[in-house]
Structures are given as structure tokens and as C-alpha cells.
Design a protein around this motif. Structure first.
Motif, mmCIF file in Angstrom:
data_model
loop_
_atom_site.group_PDB
_atom_site.id
_atom_site.type_symbol
_atom_site.label_atom_id
_atom_site.label_comp_id
_atom_site.label_asym_id
_atom_site.label_seq_id
_atom_site.Cartn_x
_atom_site.Cartn_y
_atom_site.Cartn_z
ATOM 1 N N GLN A 279 13.297 74.076 64.191
ATOM 2 C CA GLN A 279 14.370 74.879 63.628
ATOM 3 C C GLN A 279 15.515 74.013 63.139
ATOM 4 O OE1 GLN A 279 14.670 78.171 62.898
ATOM 5 N NE2 GLN A 279 16.616 77.531 61.976
ATOM 6 N N GLU A 280 15.863 72.989 63.885
ATOM 7 C CA GLU A 280 16.948 72.094 63.487
ATOM 8 C C GLU A 280 16.598 71.348 62.206
ATOM 9 O OE1 GLU A 280 20.485 69.866 63.406
ATOM 10 O OE2 GLU A 280 19.935 71.754 64.391
ATOM 11 N N ARG B 217 14.546 72.354 59.872
ATOM 12 C CA ARG B 217 14.608 73.321 58.773
ATOM 13 C C ARG B 217 16.046 73.550 58.334
ATOM 14 N NH1 ARG B 217 10.321 75.947 61.637
ATOM 15 N NH2 ARG B 217 11.824 77.266 62.740
ATOM 16 N N SER B 218 16.956 73.618 59.296
ATOM 17 C CA SER B 218 18.370 73.821 58.975
ATOM 18 C C SER B 218 18.931 72.642 58.187
ATOM 19 C CB SER B 218 19.178 74.028 60.251
ATOM 20 O OG SER B 218 18.753 75.184 60.956
ATOM 21 N N ARG B 219 18.554 71.438 58.592
ATOM 22 C CA ARG B 219 19.042 70.246 57.904
ATOM 23 C C ARG B 219 18.492 70.152 56.481
ATOM 24 N NH1 ARG B 219 18.684 65.248 62.308
ATOM 25 N NH2 ARG B 219 19.881 66.262 63.974
#
Length: 279
Positions: free
Chosen positions: A272-273, A275-277
């Protein structure tokens, strides 16, 4: 049977320089949340090789452990009370655990983490392997291959000095290492296991040489992902997140005393991190 935490509260952190990119806080905090360790915190600190002694000297008894990245994995060793055989085998510590008596113990979870990541994908044994690069991660790769590879490991490097270094590590770790010039690295892509330990962009030129049927690729980068080599690969692919999650699982277990650490929750948080970046 699951093990309970060794303490109800604790502080931990990842140290290195640069450190802002580190995924370790995301992974460890996800583990604490899943394990119900409400009294635990995990931070990141920018610490250089010159500053590691001072940082350690300033810690109190609330600290349970540290994760270390470059350039601290070797610099920390003289500051510790002891290190594990695994860490000693590659002269690199990526984990420090503080005992109740204040003892500082060093360990290396990169090597067992790499082995666990391979085993998760069904890679338990190979007849030969290729290592791309000769930096600090390459020595951990050789240590893992000492357990996984039955035959010869070929390391593709850019200088004779690096070639000598890899051969020395092979002798030390009990791995049969043959070195070859980086210009011939495309030949190594035909091995049943290829471990790329190079910086971002270094293997992009090899993407067009990927064989039509390949073995397993383990590319230790995770950001950006996929690398050009990983995107072009025809066969199973492991990335840097696989390594990072598995070594972090072992760190959580060592620091908190909780076993097993929540692999799935930590991986989901890391994905998830990233993907956020990315966007």
C-alpha cells in the motif's frame, strides 16, 4: 504456539543515511498494530557513520532495538557487545537488540530473510546461480546461496578489484564463486536463479537480453518497481519488498519477542505504501 511480547512498551527505529525513503517504519508499525503492541513505537533517524556512536550513547532503557541500513551495517560492529554468527559471516549487522541488562547484540536478518523469501516461492535448491553486482548486498546474497545453491555461482562485476572481493567472500562463505566481466552479464541470465544486487538503472540494459524461458529472478530493488529487468523477465520474479518484509519479520520477532510476526499484514502495508508513493 505464539510467543507473548518480551515487554509491554518499547522503542525501536531504523537508522541510516539517507533514510527518508525507508519502508521499515511502515512494516514495523503494521506488525505492532496487528500484534496489539499499543505501547510500542518505531521511528526513523538520519544517522551517519560518524554519528552512530553518539546516537547509541544517548539511548535509555526504553529502547528495544534498531534496524540499520547503509552506511552503518559495519560501522556499528565495534560498538556492540556481541554479534551473531550470521552477522559475523558477512561482517554486517542490520539489527541491534537491547537486552534488559543493557547488552547490545547485533544480528543480520538479511540473509535468513533472503532464504525465506526464496523458499516462499518454492526455491529451495538450485544447481547454479548468478549474482549481478558486488556491493554490500552481494555478500549477503552469497551467504544465502551457501544454503540454496549446490554448484557454482557466477558473479558479474565491473572491476578486477570487485572480482577479487567476491572471490574472497566465496572462500569465506564456502561458495564456489566464478567472476566475469559485467559486459558479459547477459550470459548469466540463463542461470536457474539470478540475484540482482545493483543500484537502480544498472541492469536496464539487460532487459532486452532476457531469455525466452528463464529461471527465478530476485531483484533486490523495490522502488521504483518493477525494474526494467523484472518487467521483461519470463519466469518467477521476487522483488526488494519480498526481502524487506521477510527480514523485517525476523527483526520484529527479535525485538519484541512475539512469534510469529504477521507477515501478511506487513506485506500488505508495504504494498500500500509503495502504491501511494507511485501515484
Amino acid at each position: 504456539m505464539p510467543h507473548s511480547p518480551s515487554r509491554t512498551t518499547g522503542r525501536a527505529a531504523v537508522l541510516g543515511s539517507p533514510i527518508t525513503h525507508s519502508l521499515s517504519p511502515v512494516l514495523h508499525r503494521a506488525a505492532y498494530a496487528e500484534l496489539g503492541l499499543d505501547g510500542w513505537t518505531y521511528e526513523r533517524h538520519e544517522v551517519t557513520e560518524d554519528g552512530i556512536a553518539g546516537f547509541l550513547a544517548g539511548l535509555d532503557t526504553s529502547w528495544a532495538g534498531l534496524s540499520l541500513t547503509m552506511p552503518l551495517k559495519r560501522a556499528v560492529i565495534p560498538l556492540l557487545d556481541g554479534i551473531s554468527e550470521t552477522a559475523a559471516s558477512v561482517e554486517a549487522v542490520n539489527t541491534v537488540v537491547f537486552g534488559p541488562d543493557g547488552r547490545r547484540s547485533g544480528d543480520n536478518t538479511d540473509i535468513p530473510g533472503m532464504i525465506a523469501a526464496l523458499e516462499e516461492r518454492g526455491v529451495h535448491s538450485v544447481e547454479s546461480a548468478t549474482v549481478l553486482g558486488a556491493g554490500a548486498t552481494a555478500s549477503s546474497a552469497l551467504a544465502a546461496l551457501a544454503r540454496v545453491c549446490k554448484g557454482e555461482v557466477t558473479a558479474y562485476v565491473r572491476s578486477e578489484e570487485r572480482a577479487r572481493q567476491m572471490r574472497r567472500w566465496g572462500e569465506r562463505l564456502g561458495v564456489e564463486v566464478r567472476t566475469a566481466d559485467w559486459a558479459r552479464a547477459a550470459e548469466g541470465l540463463r542461470a536457474p536463479l539470478v540475484i540482482s544486487t545493483t543500484p537502480s538503472g544498472a541492469t536496464d540494459g539487460l532487459a532486452q537480453a532476457v531469455p525466452a524461458t528463464g529461471g527465478t529472478l530476485f531483484d533486490v530493488l523495490y522502488d521504483p518497481w518493477p525494474t526494467a529487468l523484472a518487467a521483461a523477465w519470463h519466469g518467477p520474479v521476487l522483488g526488494g519488498l519480498d526481502l524487506l518484509v521477510h527480514q523485517a519479520v525476523l527483526q520484529v520477532e527479535l525485538m519484541t519477542g512475539c512469534r510469529p510476526a504477521p507477515l501478511a499484514a506487513m506485506r500488505a502495508a508495504g504494498e500500500q505504501e509503495l502504491r501511494s508513493r507511485a501515484g
